[in-house]
Design a protein around this motif. Structure first.
Motif, short mmCIF file in Angstrom:
data_model
loop_
_atom_site.label_atom_id
_atom_site.label_comp_id
_atom_site.label_asym_id
_atom_site.label_seq_id
_atom_site.Cartn_x
_atom_site.Cartn_y
_atom_site.Cartn_z
N VAL A 165 0.86 -1.19 0.00
CA VAL A 165 0.00 0.00 0.00
C VAL A 165 0.90 1.24 0.00
O VAL A 165 1.73 1.41 0.90
CB VAL A 165 -0.93 0.04 1.23
CG1 VAL A 165 -1.78 1.30 1.21
CG2 VAL A 165 -1.82 -1.21 1.27
N ALA A 166 0.74 2.07 -1.02
CA ALA A 166 1.45 3.35 -1.09
C ALA A 166 0.55 4.39 -0.41
O ALA A 166 -0.46 4.81 -0.98
CB ALA A 166 1.73 3.73 -2.54
N TRP A 167 0.93 4.78 0.81
CA TRP A 167 0.07 5.63 1.64
C TRP A 167 0.54 7.08 1.61
O TRP A 167 1.38 7.49 2.40
CB TRP A 167 0.06 5.11 3.09
CG TRP A 167 -0.95 5.78 3.97
CD1 TRP A 167 -2.27 5.47 4.10
CD2 TRP A 167 -0.72 6.90 4.86
NE1 TRP A 167 -2.88 6.32 5.01
CE2 TRP A 167 -1.95 7.20 5.49
CE3 TRP A 167 0.40 7.66 5.19
CZ2 TRP A 167 -2.10 8.23 6.43
CZ3 TRP A 167 0.27 8.70 6.11
CH2 TRP A 167 -0.96 8.97 6.72
N LEU A 168 -0.02 7.85 0.69
CA LEU A 168 0.17 9.30 0.72
C LEU A 168 -1.11 9.85 1.34
O LEU A 168 -1.96 10.43 0.66
CB LEU A 168 0.40 9.86 -0.69
CG LEU A 168 0.54 11.39 -0.79
CD1 LEU A 168 1.66 11.92 0.10
CD2 LEU A 168 0.74 11.83 -2.23
N ALA A 190 -0.43 11.56 11.96
CA ALA A 190 -0.44 10.34 12.77
C ALA A 190 -1.84 9.78 13.01
O ALA A 190 -2.05 8.56 12.84
CB ALA A 190 0.27 10.59 14.09
N PRO A 191 -2.85 10.58 13.38
CA PRO A 191 -4.19 10.00 13.57
C PRO A 191 -4.75 9.39 12.29
O PRO A 191 -5.48 8.39 12.34
CB PRO A 191 -5.04 11.19 14.04
CG PRO A 191 -4.06 12.18 14.57
CD PRO A 191 -2.82 12.00 13.75
N ARG A 192 -4.41 9.98 11.14
CA ARG A 192 -4.88 9.43 9.87
C ARG A 192 -4.23 8.07 9.60
O ARG A 192 -4.89 7.14 9.12
CB ARG A 192 -4.56 10.39 8.74
CG ARG A 192 -5.19 11.76 8.90
CD ARG A 192 -4.78 12.68 7.76
NE ARG A 192 -5.22 14.04 8.00
CZ ARG A 192 -4.99 15.06 7.19
NH1 ARG A 192 -4.31 14.86 6.06
NH2 ARG A 192 -5.43 16.27 7.47
N LEU A 193 -2.93 7.97 9.89
CA LEU A 193 -2.26 6.69 9.68
C LEU A 193 -2.80 5.63 10.64
O LEU A 193 -3.03 4.48 10.24
CB LEU A 193 -0.75 6.86 9.87
CG LEU A 193 0.11 5.61 9.66
CD1 LEU A 193 -0.12 5.00 8.29
CD2 LEU A 193 1.59 5.93 9.87
#
Length: 332
Positions: A165-168, A190-193
């Protein structure tokens, strides 16, 4: 009386820390001066804000709704491409249009501003092992392809029943900016991740393994999200520091790895934190230092942007971490 070995060691570490702080102050002054000149010029030359639709409104993704999410986000990217083209921005239109290709699979897409996108490579619902890549500074929709190239390279190295998963999923700071010197963007990200990893766990089987592979400023994001995060491994590559003084300070049960290539300029960044104008700048301890406590692995001679280069020592070791072949990881 001659100093003891212990007191001499403490004095040596204190001296090194003092030199690092002084170097960091000089670095910060240079960046502030550069930002004062470059940022206003860049802002003046910047194009108007690109119009784009709001992200697709979707319920939390499950294994049974993956295809629905992929289709909705692809349609959103196509509409973003149309709107960017109508506004005269051919560069963004081309980037959005490539993401709208039906062969691409996005768990989320947002074409507004610098843009955000979370792309899946592989069959996520059937994967036993998943790597989530978190990029560093200067990653936007326009530069996304170079980030994706690393994800593709890793996926090609992993074999069946794996996914990358490429997480931008955050607004990365610019390299030439004061923002890149603080944890502010990482604190927002951080909360989004953490939320994404929870959602990902809802898609995967109970026994699936998840590895978080973090590059450059992305290592700061991962460190801020690490507490209680349901991942098996966290790998920090090309890190300027994480904002934490040690692995223990991350409060994670995950195995924590770190590497830096011999050709990586980040080695010259002072690993210290100082207060400047009421703001804490710098990220403290070097993750590849023995005191930090990470499992340091070999990265060969790679430069700052080359950790996922095919044939590199760093890519081989990152793949071993994702596959759980930890005894095969070569140490630095």
């Amino acid at each position: 009386m001659a100093p003891t070995r212990t007191s001499a060691g403490r004095a040596g570490r204190a001296g090194r820390a003092g030199r690092a702080v002084r170097r960091l102050r000089r670095t910060l002054l240079a960046v502030l001066v550069m930002s004062a000149v470059v940022v206003p010029v860049a802002a003046a030359a910047a194009r108007p804000r690109i119009p784009a639709p709001a992200p697709a409104a979707l319920a939390p993704v499950t294994a049974s709704t993956l295809e629905e999410a992929y289709a909705a986000n692809g349609a959103n990217a196509a509409e973003a491409a149309r709107m960017a083209a109508d506004s005269g921005d051919s560069t963004r239109a081309a980037a959005d249009r490539a993401m709208a290709d039906t062969s691409r699979h996005f768990l989320s897409f947002d074409g507004r501003g610098p843009g955000q996108a979370v792309e899946v490579l592989g069959d996520l619902a059937e994967a036993d092992r998943v790597a989530v890549l978190v990029p560093g500074s200067d990653t936007t929709l326009e530069t996304y392809d170079r980030f994706r190239a690393g994800a593709l390279s890793l996926h090609g190295h992993l074999g069946p029943r794996t996914a990358v998963v490429a997480w931008l999923g955050y607004e990365a700071p610019r390299t030439v900016s004061t923002t890149v010197l603080t944890t502010a963007r990482a604190d927002d990200a951080a909360p989004r991740l953490k939320g994404f990893i929870r959602e990902l766990r809802g898609v995967l089987g109970e026994e699936a393994s998840v590895s978080l592979l973090c590059h450059s400023y992305g290592t700061v994001v991962c460190a801020r999200a690490a507490r209680g995060l349901d991942v098996d491994d966290i790998a920090l590559v090309g890190s300027p520091g994480t904002g934490a003084d040690s692995v223990a300070a991350l409060h994670t049960p995950a195995r924590v790895w770190a590497a830096r290539g011999a050709g990586d300029w980040i080695a010259d960044v002072p690993h210290a934190r100082v207060d400047l104008f009421g703001t804490t700048v710098g990220f403290g301890a070097d993750p590849v230092s023995p005191d930090f406590g990470a499992r340091v692995f070999a990265a060969g001679g790679v430069g700052h942007s080359d950790y996922f280069t095919p044939g590199s020592v760093s890519l081989d070791n990152l793949a071993r971490i994702v596959l759980g072949d930890t005894s095969e990881v070569t140490r630095a």
